[in-house]
Motif scaffolding. Structure first.
Motif, PDB file in Angstrom:
ATOM      1  N   MET A  20       0.825  -1.209   0.000  1.00 49.21           N
ATOM      2  CA  MET A  20       0.000   0.000   0.000  1.00 49.21           C
ATOM      3  C   MET A  20       0.858   1.257   0.000  1.00 49.21           C
ATOM      4  O   MET A  20       0.511   2.251  -0.639  1.00 49.21           O
ATOM      5  N   ALA A  21       1.983   1.233   0.693  1.00 50.04           N
ATOM      6  CA  ALA A  21       2.890   2.387   0.684  1.00 50.04           C
ATOM      7  C   ALA A  21       3.356   2.682  -0.741  1.00 50.04           C
ATOM      8  O   ALA A  21       3.360   3.846  -1.177  1.00 50.04           O
ATOM      9  N   ALA A  22       3.723   1.641  -1.476  1.00 55.05           N
ATOM     10  CA  ALA A  22       4.162   1.826  -2.861  1.00 55.05           C
ATOM     11  C   ALA A  22       3.023   2.358  -3.735  1.00 55.05           C
ATOM     12  O   ALA A  22       3.219   3.282  -4.536  1.00 55.05           O
ATOM     13  N   LEU A  23       1.821   1.786  -3.573  1.00 52.71           N
ATOM     14  CA  LEU A  23       0.681   2.251  -4.367  1.00 52.71           C
ATOM     15  C   LEU A  23       0.279   3.680  -3.999  1.00 52.71           C
ATOM     16  O   LEU A  23      -0.102   4.466  -4.872  1.00 52.71           O
ATOM     17  N   PHE A  24       0.370   4.025  -2.720  1.00 54.79           N
ATOM     18  CA  PHE A  24       0.076   5.402  -2.329  1.00 54.79           C
ATOM     19  C   PHE A  24       1.095   6.374  -2.915  1.00 54.79           C
ATOM     20  O   PHE A  24       0.744   7.499  -3.278  1.00 54.79           O
ATOM     21  N   ALA A  25       2.342   5.966  -3.016  1.00 53.24           N
ATOM     22  CA  ALA A  25       3.349   6.836  -3.643  1.00 53.24           C
ATOM     23  C   ALA A  25       2.947   7.134  -5.087  1.00 53.24           C
ATOM     24  O   ALA A  25       3.018   8.290  -5.541  1.00 53.24           O
ATOM     25  N   ILE A  26       2.483   6.117  -5.809  1.00 53.85           N
ATOM     26  CA  ILE A  26       2.026   6.330  -7.180  1.00 53.85           C
ATOM     27  C   ILE A  26       0.755   7.171  -7.188  1.00 53.85           C
ATOM     28  O   ILE A  26       0.591   8.078  -8.009  1.00 53.85           O
ATOM     29  N   GLN A  27      -0.155   6.895  -6.255  1.00 44.57           N
ATOM     30  CA  GLN A  27      -1.430   7.616  -6.196  1.00 44.57           C
ATOM     31  C   GLN A  27      -1.210   9.105  -5.916  1.00 44.57           C
ATOM     32  O   GLN A  27      -1.810   9.954  -6.574  1.00 44.57           O
ATOM     33  N   PHE A  28      -0.364   9.406  -4.953  1.00 51.92           N
ATOM     34  CA  PHE A  28      -0.086  10.817  -4.651  1.00 51.92           C
ATOM     35  C   PHE A  28       0.658  11.483  -5.808  1.00 51.92           C
ATOM     36  O   PHE A  28       0.413  12.652  -6.111  1.00 51.92           O
ATOM     37  N   THR A  29       1.528  10.744  -6.475  1.00 54.66           N
ATOM     38  CA  THR A  29       2.213  11.281  -7.651  1.00 54.66           C
ATOM     39  C   THR A  29       1.210  11.587  -8.753  1.00 54.66           C
ATOM     40  O   THR A  29       1.304  12.631  -9.412  1.00 54.66           O
ATOM     41  N   SER A  30       0.227  10.711  -8.943  1.00 52.37           N
ATOM     42  CA  SER A  30      -0.778  10.954  -9.986  1.00 52.37           C
ATOM     43  C   SER A  30      -1.608  12.196  -9.656  1.00 52.37           C
ATOM     44  O   SER A  30      -1.922  12.978 -10.549  1.00 52.37           O
ATOM     45  N   ALA A  31      -1.952  12.372  -8.385  1.00 51.94           N
ATOM     46  CA  ALA A  31      -2.718  13.567  -7.988  1.00 51.94           C
ATOM     47  C   ALA A  31      -1.881  14.831  -8.196  1.00 51.94           C
ATOM     48  O   ALA A  31      -2.390  15.840  -8.697  1.00 51.94           O
ATOM     49  N   MET A  32      -0.606  14.771  -7.824  1.00 50.54           N
ATOM     50  CA  MET A  32       0.272  15.929  -8.025  1.00 50.54           C
ATOM     51  C   MET A  32       0.450  16.227  -9.506  1.00 50.54           C
ATOM     52  O   MET A  32       0.474  17.395  -9.917  1.00 50.54           O
ATOM     53  N   ALA A  33       0.547  15.179 -10.322  1.00 46.69           N
ATOM     54  CA  ALA A  33       0.673  15.357 -11.763  1.00 46.69           C
ATOM     55  C   ALA A  33      -0.576  16.023 -12.327  1.00 46.69           C
ATOM     56  O   ALA A  33      -0.488  16.927 -13.169  1.00 46.69           O
ATOM     57  N   TRP A 144      -5.527  15.013   0.243  1.00 42.69           N
ATOM     58  CA  TRP A 144      -4.346  15.793   0.655  1.00 42.69           C
ATOM     59  C   TRP A 144      -4.124  15.672   2.157  1.00 42.69           C
ATOM     60  O   TRP A 144      -2.975  15.652   2.620  1.00 42.69           O
ATOM     61  N   LEU A 145      -5.186  15.570   2.931  1.00 44.43           N
ATOM     62  CA  LEU A 145      -5.038  15.331   4.368  1.00 44.43           C
ATOM     63  C   LEU A 145      -4.361  13.979   4.607  1.00 44.43           C
ATOM     64  O   LEU A 145      -3.467  13.870   5.459  1.00 44.43           O
ATOM     65  N   LEU A 146      -4.761  12.971   3.859  1.00 40.53           N
ATOM     66  CA  LEU A 146      -4.117  11.666   3.969  1.00 40.53           C
ATOM     67  C   LEU A 146      -2.632  11.779   3.629  1.00 40.53           C
ATOM     68  O   LEU A 146      -1.784  11.191   4.307  1.00 40.53           O
ATOM     69  N   PHE A 147      -2.303  12.525   2.606  1.00 37.77           N
ATOM     70  CA  PHE A 147      -0.899  12.734   2.226  1.00 37.77           C
ATOM     71  C   PHE A 147      -0.112  13.327   3.392  1.00 37.77           C
ATOM     72  O   PHE A 147       0.985  12.856   3.717  1.00 37.77           O
ATOM     73  N   VAL A 148      -0.677  14.332   4.035  1.00 36.23           N
ATOM     74  CA  VAL A 148      -0.012  14.961   5.183  1.00 36.23           C
ATOM     75  C   VAL A 148       0.159  13.954   6.321  1.00 36.23           C
ATOM     76  O   VAL A 148       1.225  13.874   6.944  1.00 36.23           O
ATOM     77  N   LEU A 149      -0.886  13.185   6.601  1.00 35.71           N
ATOM     78  CA  LEU A 149      -0.797  12.186   7.678  1.00 35.71           C
ATOM     79  C   LEU A 149       0.218  11.090   7.356  1.00 35.71           C
ATOM     80  O   LEU A 149       0.946  10.636   8.246  1.00 35.71           O
ATOM     81  N   VAL A 150       0.284  10.662   6.114  1.00 34.07           N
ATOM     82  CA  VAL A 150       1.269   9.656   5.722  1.00 34.07           C
ATOM     83  C   VAL A 150       2.685  10.208   5.900  1.00 34.07           C
ATOM     84  O   VAL A 150       3.569   9.522   6.422  1.00 34.07           O
TER      85      VAL A 150
END
Length: 178
Positions: A20-33, A144-150
């Protein structure tokens, strides 16, 4: 495969956590993109994966929550009330954010077929405004709140590690044997 214990997390817990950590890294990258690099090759590479990976993350989060509840008496204790509340917040957000996206998707009338799996069919009628509005209002902001908490979660692991062996929580999830 070993089970959770009072000093470390077991194999399945670690697999769920790190995948999940790896998938969240991709997920947050996609949102930032999408929000920072609209109409770029960067967005074109990552954004198409956002919805299907969000669905995978929802499934994994549900599995992880069920496993955590089943293992709750065997797991390492929280180091503080703040850590316990932080983990509860992470779980709530990991479930609610993709659930809100699914509600918005359904309300829009568009079909959703992650990886070709027909999860929900579209419809021709008028969209369901309250569903679309709810998802539009909360999905991104809670993401984005999840991103901050992670990020805070990872920072606290590093802080605990720097405090010495007595406070080091890293080996619990890295898989150091008892």
């Amino acid at each position: 495969m070993n089970a959770d214990s009072s000093t470390r997390y077991g194999t399945l817990t670690r697999i769920l956590h790190w995948s999940m950590a790896a998938l969240f890294a991709i997920q947050f990258t996609s949102a930032m993109a999408h929000y920072g690099f609209e109409d770029s090759a960067f967005e074109a590479l990552f954004w198409p994966w956002h919805k299907p990976l969000g669905f995978v993350l929802l499934v994994l989060a549900a599995l992880r929550l069920a496993w955590a509840l089943a293992q709750r008496t065997q797991r390492p204790p929280s180091v503080s009330l703040a850590a316990r509340l932080g983990h509860i917040a992470l779980y709530l957000l990991m479930i609610s954010i993709p659930a809100l996206a699914l509600i918005r998707q359904y309300g829009s009338g568009r079909s959703f077929e992650p990886f070709g799996l027909p999860l929900m069919g579209g419809f021709d009628g008028a969209k369901i405004d309250w569903m679309v509005d709810l998802g539009s209002l909360l999905h991104g902001e809670l993401g984005w709140l999840l991103f901050v908490l992670v990020c805070g979660h990872a920072l606290m692991v590093l802080i605990h590690r720097m405090q010495g062996a007595q406070h080091d929580v890293w080996p619990r999830m890295w898989g150091k044997p008892d």
